[in-house]
Design a protein around this motif. Structure first.
Motif, PDB file in Angstrom:
ATOM      1  N   TYR A 294      25.842  78.105  55.130  1.00 43.49           N
ATOM      2  CA  TYR A 294      27.276  78.206  55.414  1.00 43.49           C
ATOM      3  C   TYR A 294      27.796  79.534  54.874  1.00 43.49           C
ATOM      4  CZ  TYR A 294      27.870  73.469  57.149  1.00 43.49           C
ATOM      5  OH  TYR A 294      27.818  72.335  57.921  1.00 43.49           O
ATOM      6  N   LEU A 295      28.681  80.172  55.656  1.00 41.27           N
ATOM      7  CA  LEU A 295      29.238  81.470  55.288  1.00 41.27           C
ATOM      8  C   LEU A 295      30.744  81.358  55.064  1.00 41.27           C
ATOM      9  CD1 LEU A 295      27.416  83.782  57.866  1.00 41.27           C
ATOM     10  CD2 LEU A 295      26.681  83.157  55.559  1.00 41.27           C
ATOM     11  N   ILE A 296      31.296  82.387  54.420  1.00 36.44           N
ATOM     12  CA  ILE A 296      32.743  82.458  54.206  1.00 36.44           C
ATOM     13  C   ILE A 296      33.305  83.629  54.992  1.00 36.44           C
ATOM     14  CG2 ILE A 296      32.687  81.356  51.939  1.00 36.44           C
ATOM     15  CD1 ILE A 296      32.843  84.142  50.670  1.00 36.44           C
ATOM     16  N   SER A 297      34.609  83.646  55.175  1.00 35.39           N
ATOM     17  CA  SER A 297      35.268  84.695  55.945  1.00 35.39           C
ATOM     18  C   SER A 297      35.413  85.971  55.123  1.00 35.39           C
ATOM     19  CB  SER A 297      36.649  84.219  56.403  1.00 35.39           C
ATOM     20  OG  SER A 297      37.382  85.281  56.965  1.00 35.39           O
ATOM     21  N   SER A 298      35.330  87.108  55.788  1.00 36.83           N
ATOM     22  CA  SER A 298      35.571  88.391  55.113  1.00 36.83           C
ATOM     23  C   SER A 298      37.066  88.633  54.921  1.00 36.83           C
ATOM     24  CB  SER A 298      34.971  89.530  55.942  1.00 36.83           C
ATOM     25  OG  SER A 298      35.565  89.595  57.221  1.00 36.83           O
ATOM     26  N   TYR A 299      37.898  87.880  55.612  1.00 35.33           N
ATOM     27  CA  TYR A 299      39.345  87.976  55.425  1.00 35.33           C
ATOM     28  C   TYR A 299      39.785  87.253  54.160  1.00 35.33           C
ATOM     29  CZ  TYR A 299      40.574  89.958  60.002  1.00 35.33           C
ATOM     30  OH  TYR A 299      40.731  90.776  61.074  1.00 35.33           O
ATOM     31  N   ASN A 300      39.254  86.072  53.971  1.00 38.64           N
ATOM     32  CA  ASN A 300      39.689  85.216  52.870  1.00 38.64           C
ATOM     33  C   ASN A 300      38.489  84.423  52.390  1.00 38.64           C
ATOM     34  OD1 ASN A 300      40.769  83.153  51.215  1.00 38.64           O
ATOM     35  ND2 ASN A 300      42.719  83.243  52.295  1.00 38.64           N
ATOM     36  N   SER A 301      38.080  84.618  51.146  1.00 42.01           N
ATOM     37  CA  SER A 301      36.872  83.971  50.629  1.00 42.01           C
ATOM     38  C   SER A 301      37.033  82.463  50.483  1.00 42.01           C
ATOM     39  CB  SER A 301      36.470  84.586  49.284  1.00 42.01           C
ATOM     40  OG  SER A 301      37.520  84.443  48.342  1.00 42.01           O
ATOM     41  N   ASP A 302      38.247  81.956  50.629  1.00 44.44           N
ATOM     42  CA  ASP A 302      38.456  80.505  50.586  1.00 44.44           C
ATOM     43  C   ASP A 302      38.170  79.841  51.928  1.00 44.44           C
ATOM     44  OD1 ASP A 302      39.198  80.448  47.907  1.00 44.44           O
ATOM     45  OD2 ASP A 302      41.301  80.869  48.362  1.00 44.44           O
ATOM     46  N   ALA A 437      24.336  63.461  47.815  1.00 44.49           N
ATOM     47  CA  ALA A 437      23.750  64.808  47.866  1.00 44.49           C
ATOM     48  C   ALA A 437      24.848  65.862  47.684  1.00 44.49           C
ATOM     49  CB  ALA A 437      23.045  65.023  49.199  1.00 44.49           C
ATOM     50  N   THR A 438      24.426  67.055  47.278  1.00 45.17           N
ATOM     51  CA  THR A 438      25.352  68.168  47.084  1.00 45.17           C
ATOM     52  C   THR A 438      25.963  68.586  48.417  1.00 45.17           C
ATOM     53  OG1 THR A 438      24.036  68.966  45.224  1.00 45.17           O
ATOM     54  CG2 THR A 438      25.561  70.527  46.247  1.00 45.17           C
ATOM     55  N   ASP A 439      27.240  68.893  48.402  1.00 42.94           N
ATOM     56  CA  ASP A 439      27.889  69.433  49.594  1.00 42.94           C
ATOM     57  C   ASP A 439      27.682  70.947  49.585  1.00 42.94           C
ATOM     58  OD1 ASP A 439      29.433  70.179  51.705  1.00 42.94           O
ATOM     59  OD2 ASP A 439      31.165  68.941  51.166  1.00 42.94           O
ATOM     60  N   TYR A 440      26.668  71.395  50.323  1.00 42.85           N
ATOM     61  CA  TYR A 440      26.282  72.801  50.296  1.00 42.85           C
ATOM     62  C   TYR A 440      27.337  73.708  50.919  1.00 42.85           C
ATOM     63  CZ  TYR A 440      21.824  70.732  49.069  1.00 42.85           C
ATOM     64  OH  TYR A 440      20.842  70.011  48.446  1.00 42.85           O
ATOM     65  N   ARG A 441      28.246  73.146  51.680  1.00 37.24           N
ATOM     66  CA  ARG A 441      29.320  73.956  52.257  1.00 37.24           C
ATOM     67  C   ARG A 441      30.180  74.584  51.168  1.00 37.24           C
ATOM     68  NH1 ARG A 441      31.722  69.333  56.048  1.00 37.24           N
ATOM     69  NH2 ARG A 441      31.520  68.307  54.022  1.00 37.24           N
ATOM     70  N   LEU A 442      30.364  73.834  50.076  1.00 38.24           N
ATOM     71  CA  LEU A 442      31.223  74.321  48.994  1.00 38.24           C
ATOM     72  C   LEU A 442      30.559  75.427  48.177  1.00 38.24           C
ATOM     73  CD1 LEU A 442      32.642  70.879  47.776  1.00 38.24           C
ATOM     74  CD2 LEU A 442      33.652  72.499  49.402  1.00 38.24           C
ATOM     75  N   GLN A 443      29.247  75.618  48.369  1.00 39.02           N
ATOM     76  CA  GLN A 443      28.524  76.667  47.646  1.00 39.02           C
ATOM     77  C   GLN A 443      28.497  77.992  48.407  1.00 39.02           C
ATOM     78  OE1 GLN A 443      24.636  75.023  46.870  1.00 39.02           O
ATOM     79  NE2 GLN A 443      25.386  73.621  45.286  1.00 39.02           N
ATOM     80  N   ALA A 444      29.139  78.039  49.582  1.00 37.95           N
ATOM     81  CA  ALA A 444      29.116  79.249  50.409  1.00 37.95           C
ATOM     82  C   ALA A 444      29.729  80.436  49.663  1.00 37.95           C
ATOM     83  CB  ALA A 444      29.862  79.001  51.712  1.00 37.95           C
ATOM     84  N   LYS A 445      29.021  81.561  49.668  1.00 36.34           N
ATOM     85  CA  LYS A 445      29.482  82.779  48.987  1.00 36.34           C
ATOM     86  C   LYS A 445      29.333  84.032  49.853  1.00 36.34           C
ATOM     87  CE  LYS A 445      30.172  80.500  45.112  1.00 36.34           C
ATOM     88  NZ  LYS A 445      31.546  80.212  44.640  1.00 36.34           N
ATOM     89  N   LEU A 446      28.480  83.972  50.860  1.00 36.78           N
ATOM     90  CA  LEU A 446      28.157  85.158  51.646  1.00 36.78           C
ATOM     91  C   LEU A 446      29.038  85.253  52.882  1.00 36.78           C
ATOM     92  CD1 LEU A 446      24.253  84.957  51.583  1.00 36.78           C
ATOM     93  CD2 LEU A 446      25.706  86.401  50.158  1.00 36.78           C
ATOM     94  N   THR A 447      29.436  86.489  53.220  1.00 32.76           N
ATOM     95  CA  THR A 447      30.128  86.734  54.485  1.00 32.76           C
ATOM     96  C   THR A 447      29.087  87.014  55.567  1.00 32.76           C
ATOM     97  OG1 THR A 447      30.286  89.121  54.143  1.00 32.76           O
ATOM     98  CG2 THR A 447      32.081  87.735  53.257  1.00 32.76           C
ATOM     99  N   LEU A 448      29.556  87.087  56.803  1.00 37.06           N
ATOM    100  CA  LEU A 448      28.661  87.380  57.923  1.00 37.06           C
ATOM    101  C   LEU A 448      27.980  88.728  57.741  1.00 37.06           C
ATOM    102  CD1 LEU A 448      27.721  86.354  60.720  1.00 37.06           C
ATOM    103  CD2 LEU A 448      29.599  87.652  61.709  1.00 37.06           C
ATOM    104  N   GLU A 449      28.715  89.724  57.275  1.00 42.87           N
ATOM    105  CA  GLU A 449      28.134  91.058  57.075  1.00 42.87           C
ATOM    106  C   GLU A 449      27.065  91.038  55.991  1.00 42.87           C
ATOM    107  OE1 GLU A 449      29.481  95.609  55.835  1.00 42.87           O
ATOM    108  OE2 GLU A 449      30.972  94.018  56.032  1.00 42.87           O
TER     109      GLU A 449
END
Length: 715
Positions: A294-302, A437-449
């Protein structure tokens, strides 16, 4: 793993029904299918697990998807186009409302509503819906089947006269009727499509014994069956002809030997992908998979933006990764287009855009191949040939149950994710979705770039170091002691097996591959997906002035989803296109991919919706305050205004009144340091310019005003 895609045809061998897969949910849990042969069929729910298990067990078989009407689009008559377009206009809003349209109760409600609004018979609406779903979910499925009249290429109805070539003897024979075909079908299934592996001749003879028996007699206790006269029984040739026409060889092998045996034996003897190529660029394989991260947005890390799609393009001859794309397109042609464009682009420039400095020798591929082989899901049903005619590339679709045709690229996905998964936050482990199990979505730290940078580094590593122990080197490679790594095989192939790679201007490649769409010329700019652009042609030809004076209009454009800084206006000139750039005040879209821009627009729209009520409340308060001020002002004016002044007297001195008011305001607003501010209401002078002598000059008027003000201050 069984891969399913919308529009695929799946045959249920237990009941001889063929279903088209219409829709799947995002979690691959449920789907809707429709019987493509039934004249009364409607979508029905089917679990993905049931489909996958049936395919593994051989109960279901994937078939080649056929869209007959797609092959004659260019020679449609005006009448056929009109009927198709009218039918589409009627049902387009219904069919796009997925998955609601597949649910019986919801569909019935919408059909009744449309029936009332459009004054169309319900049977006609269902006919169009059924034709659209059964034919492959394209507008051209609604083309009327007039050309089937006369049964060109179809089996004819049986008449009294015997069809086919005359027999050599005195016998005449029979025509194969629908009843005869049903007997053939039963005999094939009972005596041929079994694990006993009987011959077709044996199946024919057993059919004659069972269905064309005449008199039964016993001689010396032995039973004798007299078959019917040869003039009224089908021949072996007719039986064999019908069998070859009706049954697919692959189906027969799977039914007689089992699907696992087919996967293991029959398919393997056809050879490897590498042996089908003559050198680098002879054939590229392309495929996509959903990344387990899972990735996060480059606009807003939330903002968690989900899982990206990875595309790889691989040269079959050398196994070199020649192109890649990571984004949220797909799996679809749009994403595949990006990967093909990347395969033909300069990799040094590509890597540099992500802050990775390489030499061209590290990633030497910047070419187009002779043939591209891809997945049916991305390439079928899309007019690929018309898009890349200008590039002179052949497109091949992998048939059903032939993953080995793309085995190289499919295996690469496993290699990629295994190699990098220990380092990635937000990576999905095997226990994802299980209770506790762990919700791996909440561990997302990387943007698409950032994720793309990681994959680029992997590709550079793979091309240089992936040692293929089982690669079958030919005699020339053995003599030259070529190391079986992708980049070494590529280099050797370029020197010894060249001729298939094609170098094309990158702008031309991108233009032919980019998605095409419509933009709108407005007075504010060329508008596309909420963004505004301009170009030299538009300014020279005064497009924006014309749009303001008259009205807006549509233009054809192409665009690159990876970077929306520019779009490309189609022209009739040799240059093919005119580049349009974002306007300066649109800088927030600079350097962004279309997925992130659409995410931003959706978020802003949702934020406005959330605050719409509060904004309305504030606006109501504003109106209330204005009304209160106006009400008080009207009351004061009504009380203080003279009643004996005429309208002419009121309006003739507006200019003098304004000058006096301006002087008063300046006096009142002037900065006087060290002097406390007073409430100036008590110093208001009851001064009526209209009472002055008409000949009084402006200078004397202002002078007298100042004297009065100074006199008040001295007092």
């Amino acid at each position: 793993m069984i891969t399913l895609a919308v529009n695929e045809l799946i045959e249920d061998l237990t009941n001889n029904k063929i279903y088209r897969l219409l829709w799947m949910d995002e979690t691959s849990t449920i789907s809707y299918v429709i019987d493509v042969e039934s004249s009364k069929a409607l979508p029905r729910l089917m679990k993905i697990k049931e489909l996958s298990q049936g395919l593994l067990e051989g109960i279901y078989v994937k078939l080649e998807t056929q869209n007959g009407n797609q092959q004659r689009i260019n020679d449609l008559t005006n009448k056929e186009r009109e009927i198709r377009d009218n039918a589409w206009d009627l049902i387009k809003d219904l069919v796009q409302d997925e998955p609601s349209i597949y649910i019986s109760e919801l569909r019935g409600k919408e059909v009744r509503k449309l029936e009332s609004e459009k004054q169309f018979a319900r049977a006609t609406l269902y006919k169009y819906l059924r034709r659209y779903w059964q034919g492959g979910k394209t507008t051209n499925c609604l083309i009327p089947n007039y050309r089937n009249s006369g049964a060109k290429g179809k089996q004819r109805r049986s008449g009294e006269k015997k069809r086919g070539r005359p027999r050599l003897g005195d016998t005449i024979g029979i025509n194969v009727t629908g009843e005869t075909k049903e007997i053939f079908r039963k005999a094939i299934k009972k005596y041929y499509l079994t694990d006993k592996r009987n011959t077709l001749t044996f199946a024919y003879k057993m059919m004659i014994k069972e269905f064309y028996a005449g008199e039964v007699r016993y001689e010396n206790g032995i039973k004798y069956i007299a078959i019917l006269d040869e003039n009224i029984i089908p021949t072996m040739a007719q039986f064999k002809y019908w069998y070859e026409k009706e049954f697919n060889v692959e189906q027969v092998i799977k039914k007689r030997d089992g699907i696992k045996s087919f996967e293991r034996n029959n398919r393997a003897i056809l050879g490897s992908s590498t042996y089908e190529t003559l050198g680098p660029g002879s054939r590229y394989q392309i495929d996509a998979t959903v990344a387990n991260i899972y990735l996060i947005s480059s606009y807003n890390s939330d903002w968690i933006v989900g899982r990206p799609i990875i595309y790889f393009v691989i040269d079959v001859y050398s196994h070199l990764i020649t192109g890649m794309y990571i984004g949220f397109e797909g799996p679809s042609w749009a994403g595949m287009m990006m990967a093909i464009a990347n395969a033909a682009s300069d990799k040094k420039e590509f890597c540099s855009s992500y802050g990775i400095n390489i030499s061209n020798e590290w990633w030497p591929s910047a070419h187009l191949p002779e043939i591209i082989i891809g997945d049916r899901g991305e390439l079928e049903g899309y007019n690929v040939n018309s898009l890349i005619n200008g590039l002179n590339i052949s497109i091949e679709n992998t048939p059903s149950f032939r993953p080995d045709w793309k085995g190289i690229v499919e295996k690469l996905f496993d290699t990629t994710q295994e190699k990098i998964k220990p380092f990635l936050p937000g990576y999905i482990q095997t226990d994802f979705g299980e209770r506790g199990a762990t919700d791996y979505r909440l561990q997302a730290k990387l943007t698409l770039e950032q994720y793309t940078k990681i994959i680029i580094n992997f590709v550079l590593y793979y091309n240089k170091n992936y040692y293929m122990k089982n690669y079958a080197r030919d005699t020339g490679m053995i003599e030259d002691n070529v190391k079986p790594t992708p980049i070494e095989l590529w280099k050797w192939g370029i020197n010894n097996r060249a001729g298939k790679l094609r170098k094309t201007d990158s702008n031309t490649v991108r233009f032919y591959l980019m998605p095409k769409d419509k933009a709108t010329v407005t007075s504010k700019g060329i508008k596309f997906k909420g963004m505004l652009y301009s170009c030299e042609m538009a300014i020279k030809e005064s497009w924006f002035v014309n749009a303001r004076m008259n009205k807006s209009w549509k233009v054809d454009i192409s665009y690159d989803p990876r970077n929306m800084d520019n779009i490309y206006l189609h022209t009739k000139a040799e240059s093919l296109f005119e580049m349009c750039s974002l306007l300066e005040h649109q800088e927030r879209y600079q350097g962004k991919v279309i997925d992130e821009i659409e995410q931003l627009i959706r978020t802003e729209r949702d934020d406005y919706k959330k605050n719409e009520h509060a904004i309305l409340q504030e606006e109501v308060n504003l109106f209330s305050n204005i009304e209160a001020i106006v009400k008080e002002s009207v009351q004061i004016a009504n009380q203080t205004q003279s009643k004996d002044i005429t309208k002419t007297q009121k309006t003739k001195s507006i200019r003098e009144n304004r000058k006096v008011e301006k002087v008063l305001q300046r006096e009142q607003e002037s900065f006087q340091l060290g002097i406390p501010q007073k409430n100036n209401n008590e110093n208001i002078i009851d001064f009526k310019p209209s009472e002055l002598d008409a000949e009084t000059s402006e200078t004397s008027l202002i002078k007298e005003l100042f004297n009065k003000r100074r006199g008040l201050k001295r007092e």
